[in-house]
Design an enzyme around this catalytic site. Structure first.
Site, PDB file in Angstrom:
ATOM      1  N   ARG A  54       0.818  -1.233   0.000  1.00 15.00           N
ATOM      2  CA  ARG A  54       0.000   0.000   0.000  1.00 15.00           C
ATOM      3  C   ARG A  54       0.847   1.278   0.000  1.00 15.00           C
ATOM      4  NH1 ARG A  54      -5.399  -1.071   0.194  1.00 15.00           N
ATOM      5  NH2 ARG A  54      -6.021  -2.949   1.311  1.00 15.00           N
ATOM      6  N   ARG A  58      -3.488   6.168   0.088  1.00 15.74           N
ATOM      7  CA  ARG A  58      -4.018   7.279   0.870  1.00 15.74           C
ATOM      8  C   ARG A  58      -3.022   8.022   1.740  1.00 15.74           C
ATOM      9  NH1 ARG A  58      -9.173   5.724   4.041  1.00 15.74           N
ATOM     10  NH2 ARG A  58      -8.421   3.564   3.882  1.00 15.74           N
ATOM     11  N   ARG A  67      -7.129  11.398  -6.824  1.00 15.93           N
ATOM     12  CA  ARG A  67      -8.316  10.541  -6.663  1.00 15.93           C
ATOM     13  C   ARG A  67      -9.560  11.344  -6.269  1.00 15.93           C
ATOM     14  NH1 ARG A  67      -9.145   5.815  -4.456  1.00 15.93           N
ATOM     15  NH2 ARG A  67     -11.248   6.654  -4.574  1.00 15.93           N
ATOM     16  N   ASP A 103      -6.746  -3.394  -7.285  1.00 20.41           N
ATOM     17  CA  ASP A 103      -7.535  -3.905  -6.174  1.00 20.41           C
ATOM     18  C   ASP A 103      -7.833  -5.362  -6.469  1.00 20.41           C
ATOM     19  OD1 ASP A 103      -9.330  -2.995  -3.702  1.00 20.41           O
ATOM     20  OD2 ASP A 103     -10.419  -4.484  -4.871  1.00 20.41           O
ATOM     21  N   TYR A 179     -15.168 -12.350  -0.710  1.00 13.96           N
ATOM     22  CA  TYR A 179     -15.928 -11.164  -1.140  1.00 13.96           C
ATOM     23  C   TYR A 179     -17.177 -11.572  -1.919  1.00 13.96           C
ATOM     24  CZ  TYR A 179     -12.431  -7.783   0.389  1.00 13.96           C
ATOM     25  OH  TYR A 179     -11.609  -7.011   1.146  1.00 13.96           O
TER      26      TYR A 179
END
Lengths: 393, 393
Positions: A54, A58, A67, A103, A179
């Site tokens: 990561r 963010r 973004r 992702d 998921y």
């Protein structure tokens, strides 16, 4: 989609042709001496290679800016953004590897599965996959649906130095299955496990359906020039060893086998997998990622012991010469919130533990990383300091 | 509160008087032959004792009914509800133990800390505790603030059979500290760990402040008649062994020491603690709870090996005769979603693994439990079946 479903795709059908292997080889541009590749081969790299899970995302203001008006999944399918976001942390921190910004659900989305990423929640499915019909209807991704990713990789490779590698990315089928079955992120994976236990045939059908999608997603990236790939099984640590071995390992193994002919390093990682490390190594990756809970020397020793026992017990997945591989990890991401002094100490500790693993013969080399992804609230300067501290040793 | 803060309370001041020990002894009414107590002593119980973490709660329609118009924390301070909710699963499933219905933050709330439990989120603090002043201002609970709990326990004891025990409950200080520092539930405990690493003095001050509250909460329950207590360190599994040992274990140890004179069994549990089991055993509990990821025989053997090594290395916490203790666990809660056949098989497997641990001398006895709490969506009839299956063996 209908055509694909009428002729099921097996992983065995997906082993690359000589031509595809050649395409991949000529697309790769990192030097064979790139530190990450040298570390995997057990040679002495020009510096200890380092990247962070990561690292793109963010924690970086330039990421939040880019973004601002673009949805997460949209950004994964826009070649310009994909390249820019992947490269941002490499430029800022002088990382030894770029990790493809993507992702876990990207190949599902590309294949036409109704899924979106909801801010603050994660991937949410239009309708969960819980029946034989739903499994049957699940499409397998076609390489033509991943052209945006190929184009994005082109943009990344244009900018990377030849001592920097591009690591491709895919979610492993257990995590994808969770998921799909839960319909979104789950705290405990209860519905997933209930299917596994009470409808094993349906479970295996779903895993058989997902594995080719994972393979194709990896192949597309490798043929576009990825120098290595990481197979993330984010949620595998929710399983006992017994269940992982029966319900998950065979699929991860098939996936790794299907990309093996390209001869690019495969990294395999999941968090909370202390009990599973030996089995995760037995499915055949070149590099095992370790979370921050097990010291690298302890983890590497555990892997060696487990692989040795498996080999001696006649486990055909484990050959004698595959007993020692590189380790990746394992600074606790929370350390990056704790100030420069602590970062320095802990970076040095991780390196010492890795060096012990290598000295003991339990690993060929070390790729410095976190033990899980960068926390979004991390100060980017602290990340840069950690890179500098590590490279300065 | 001000008075309490001006004269700090240490755990050492809280060791019970002979009178308090006598009060507790005369309040307890379970037979010494109650299966859970016999299993802890290493005797052959009349049947294998069984209870489930979170057996009282959202899986039961009678619980959802009674909680319809009552907030979570309110219900923990209403003696009638406390007793009724605690007893509901014991009646329905014929459990061998009642676990006091409570929450980790109850003693903080009782002491006057601004905290509430927000549905779907968990405990949320009015203001996080992140400074020396905030730690200093944190009150230590006074027994008089826990009278509702005492009264509730009275109601529970009136109804329990004498072969059924009441297990008291407290959150361990690491988990409490995390809620206080983060200000609510956290995915990664980053702020908590950052304080631990970069402000160790502040961290230790906070743990010193919390430990007496935990001790008093347990003492109140034991003096009201609890037959055993469970110290939950829900989040300890987020820590490495090194950090657990330095920042957490000393406090858990002091707490267990402070309730030791009452001579009631202490159970210690945290999820994802596979790497910590030896150290969690070294802090002195009688029973170690094991999550579903480590088979009971493997876990018990790991604890024995770790305690033996510690004892041989001169670790004064570990005496030779404390090497073997009871184990509790460890059915995966998701199994209860998988239908009667799977439940039967898996209950028998857990018993076989426990029996191997006992046969190997790594545990005195076995308390059947889940490896984590009952999932809210569990069918209560499936829970009843699991109890019947286990008791029918």
């Amino acid at each position: 989609m209908v055509d694909q479903n009428s002729s099921p795709v097996g992983v065995a059908d997906l082993r690359p042709t000589e031509e595809a292997i050649g395409t991949a080889r000529s697309a790769r541009r990192a030097s064979p001496d790139a530190p990450l590749l040298a570390a995997v081969r057990g040679e002495t790299p020009s510096r200890r290679p380092m990247w962070m899970m990561r690292q793109a995302g963010r924690s970086l203001p330039e990421y939040r800016e880019i973004r601002k008006d673009v949805g997460m999944l949209d950004s994964c399918f826009r070649p310009d953004l994909l390249a820019e976001i992947t490269l941002q942390p490499v430029r800022r921190h002088d990382a030894d590897a770029a990790i493809l910004f993507s992702d876990i659900v990207v190949p599902l989305k590309a294949a036409g599965v109704g899924v979106d990423i909801v801010a603050g929640r994660g991937p949410v499915l239009e309708s969960p996959v819980r029946t034989a019909d739903a499994v049957e209807a699940l499409p397998v991704v076609d390489p033509s649906q991943l052209e945006a990713v190929v184009e994005g990789i082109g943009g990344i490779l244009d900018e990377l130095r030849d001592d920097q590698v591009l690591i491709g990315f895919a979610g492993a089928p257990f995590t994808l299955a969770s998921y799909l079955i839960e319909g979104g992120p789950s705290k405990n994976h209860g519905v997933t496990k209930a299917m596994m236990y009470s409808q094993p045939q349906l479970w295996h059908a779903l895993m058989d359906k997902l594995a080719p999608t994972v393979v194709r997603f990896l192949q597309v990236q490798i043929e576009a020039g990825a120098d290595a790939v990481q197979l993330f099984d984010s949620w595998a640590g929710f399983l006992s060893l017994r269940d992982y071995r029966e319900f998950v390992a065979p699929y991860s193994q098939k996936i790794i086998e299907a990309v093996r002919p390209y001869d690019v390093p495969v990294i395999h990682f999941g968090v909370n997998t202390g009990e599973l490390l030996g089995e995760m190594a037995a499915v055949g990756p070149d590099v095992i990622g370790i979370d921050w809970k097990t010291p690298l020397d302890v983890a590497a020793q555990r892997v060696t012991a487990s692989l040795t026992a498996a080999h001696e017990a006649g486990d055909l997945r484990v050959s004698a010469e595959r007993r020692v591989r590189a380790i990746q990890g394992n600074l606790d991401p929370a350390i990056l919130l704790a100030g420069p002094e602590v970062i320095g100490e802990q970076v040095r500790r991780v390196c010492r533990e890795a060096d012990r693993a290598v000295a003991a013969g339990d690993a060929r080399g070390h790729i410095f990383n976190l033990g899980h992804g960068v926390l979004p609230e991390t100060d980017p300067d602290a990340i840069t300091r950690a890179f500098a501290e590590m490279h300065g040793q």
